[in-house]
Write a protein that holds these residues in place. Structure first.
Motif, short mmCIF file in Angstrom:
data_model
loop_
_atom_site.label_atom_id
_atom_site.label_comp_id
_atom_site.label_asym_id
_atom_site.label_seq_id
_atom_site.Cartn_x
_atom_site.Cartn_y
_atom_site.Cartn_z
N ILE A 21 0.86 -1.18 0.00
CA ILE A 21 0.00 0.00 0.00
C ILE A 21 0.90 1.23 0.00
CG2 ILE A 21 -1.68 1.30 1.37
CD1 ILE A 21 -2.79 -1.40 2.28
N THR A 22 0.55 2.20 -0.81
CA THR A 22 1.30 3.45 -0.87
C THR A 22 0.74 4.40 0.17
OG1 THR A 22 1.68 3.15 -3.24
CG2 THR A 22 1.96 5.38 -2.36
N VAL A 23 1.62 5.01 0.96
CA VAL A 23 1.20 5.99 1.96
C VAL A 23 1.80 7.34 1.59
CG1 VAL A 23 1.14 6.60 4.41
CG2 VAL A 23 1.24 4.20 3.74
N LEU A 24 0.96 8.35 1.52
CA LEU A 24 1.43 9.73 1.38
C LEU A 24 1.29 10.38 2.74
CD1 LEU A 24 -0.13 10.81 -2.05
CD2 LEU A 24 2.14 9.89 -1.58
N ARG A 25 2.44 10.70 3.36
CA ARG A 25 2.45 11.29 4.70
C ARG A 25 2.67 12.79 4.57
NH1 ARG A 25 2.26 6.97 7.99
NH2 ARG A 25 3.30 5.07 7.31
N PHE A 26 1.62 13.55 4.89
CA PHE A 26 1.68 15.01 4.79
C PHE A 26 2.16 15.58 6.12
CE2 PHE A 26 -1.98 13.78 2.03
CZ PHE A 26 -1.41 14.12 0.82
N ALA A 27 2.94 16.67 6.04
CA ALA A 27 3.39 17.37 7.25
C ALA A 27 3.43 18.86 6.95
CB ALA A 27 4.77 16.88 7.67
N GLY A 28 3.19 19.66 7.98
CA GLY A 28 3.19 21.11 7.83
C GLY A 28 1.81 21.63 7.48
N ASP A 29 1.77 22.65 6.65
CA ASP A 29 0.52 23.27 6.23
C ASP A 29 0.15 22.80 4.83
OD1 ASP A 29 0.82 24.71 8.55
OD2 ASP A 29 1.34 26.59 7.58
N ILE A 30 -1.15 22.69 4.57
CA ILE A 30 -1.62 22.40 3.21
C ILE A 30 -2.48 23.59 2.78
CG2 ILE A 30 -2.87 20.84 1.70
CD1 ILE A 30 -2.18 18.56 3.57
N THR A 31 -1.93 24.38 1.85
CA THR A 31 -2.57 25.59 1.35
C THR A 31 -2.42 25.63 -0.17
OG1 THR A 31 -0.54 26.90 1.52
CG2 THR A 31 -1.94 26.81 3.49
N SER A 32 -2.78 26.75 -0.78
CA SER A 32 -2.64 26.87 -2.24
C SER A 32 -1.20 26.69 -2.70
CB SER A 32 -3.18 28.22 -2.72
OG SER A 32 -2.46 29.27 -2.11
N SER A 33 -0.24 27.05 -1.86
CA SER A 33 1.17 26.91 -2.25
C SER A 33 1.66 25.46 -2.15
CB SER A 33 2.06 27.82 -1.40
OG SER A 33 2.00 27.43 -0.05
N SER A 34 0.79 24.56 -1.71
CA SER A 34 1.17 23.16 -1.53
C SER A 34 0.98 22.32 -2.78
CB SER A 34 0.32 22.54 -0.41
OG SER A 34 0.43 23.28 0.77
N GLU A 35 0.48 22.90 -3.86
CA GLU A 35 0.16 22.11 -5.05
C GLU A 35 1.34 21.29 -5.56
OE1 GLU A 35 -1.78 22.51 -9.51
OE2 GLU A 35 -1.93 24.19 -8.13
N PRO A 36 2.55 21.87 -5.69
CA PRO A 36 3.67 21.05 -6.19
C PRO A 36 3.95 19.84 -5.29
CG PRO A 36 4.25 23.38 -6.25
CD PRO A 36 2.95 23.28 -5.50
#
Length: 121
Positions: A21-36
């Motif tokens: 299973i693939t896991v995408l672990r997000f950290a920090g803020d997720i905003t419009s600048s997070s697209e890349p």
């Protein structure tokens, strides 16, 4: 308010079934600048080897409406590719927000990684 950058770490894990299973672990803020970081990482996954994906929000400190829109884009793209996505680690507030805006049409919300893995069974 200082904005923290979004970090996305991709891992392969095995749940109880033993299937990868693939896991995408997000950290920090997720905003419009997070697209890349968010969509760039997702778009780099192979649909053939990433049939099942976990989204880990346990280290996300801030998520605004633009960040939610990015997550919706990711979930919609996954549904179009036939990928199954489970989500875990959201605060109770964001569980409610995700439910209210209809994100649960594309992913189920779980309290932790083990429960999300079991959701694939």
């Amino acid at each position: 308010m200082a904005e923290f950058s979004t970090k996305v770490k991709m891992e392969q894990v095995k749940c109880a079934s033993g299937d990868p299973i693939t896991v995408l672990r997000f950290a920090g803020d997720i905003t419009s600048s997070s697209e890349p970081a968010v969509l760039g990482t997702y778009n780099g996954l192979s649909p053939e080897t990433s049939k099942r994906i976990l989204l880990d929000f346990s280290k996300v400190e801030y998520l605004n409406s633009s960040g939610i829109a990015l997550i919706i884009q990711l979930l919609y793209a996954a549904s179009q590719k036939g990928q199954k996505v489970q989500t875990f680690g959201l605060t109770p507030h964001f569980q409610k927000v995700f439910t209210m805006v209809g994100i649960t049409k594309y992913t189920k919300l779980y309290p932790d990684e083990a429960a999300a893995c079991a959701g694939f069974e």
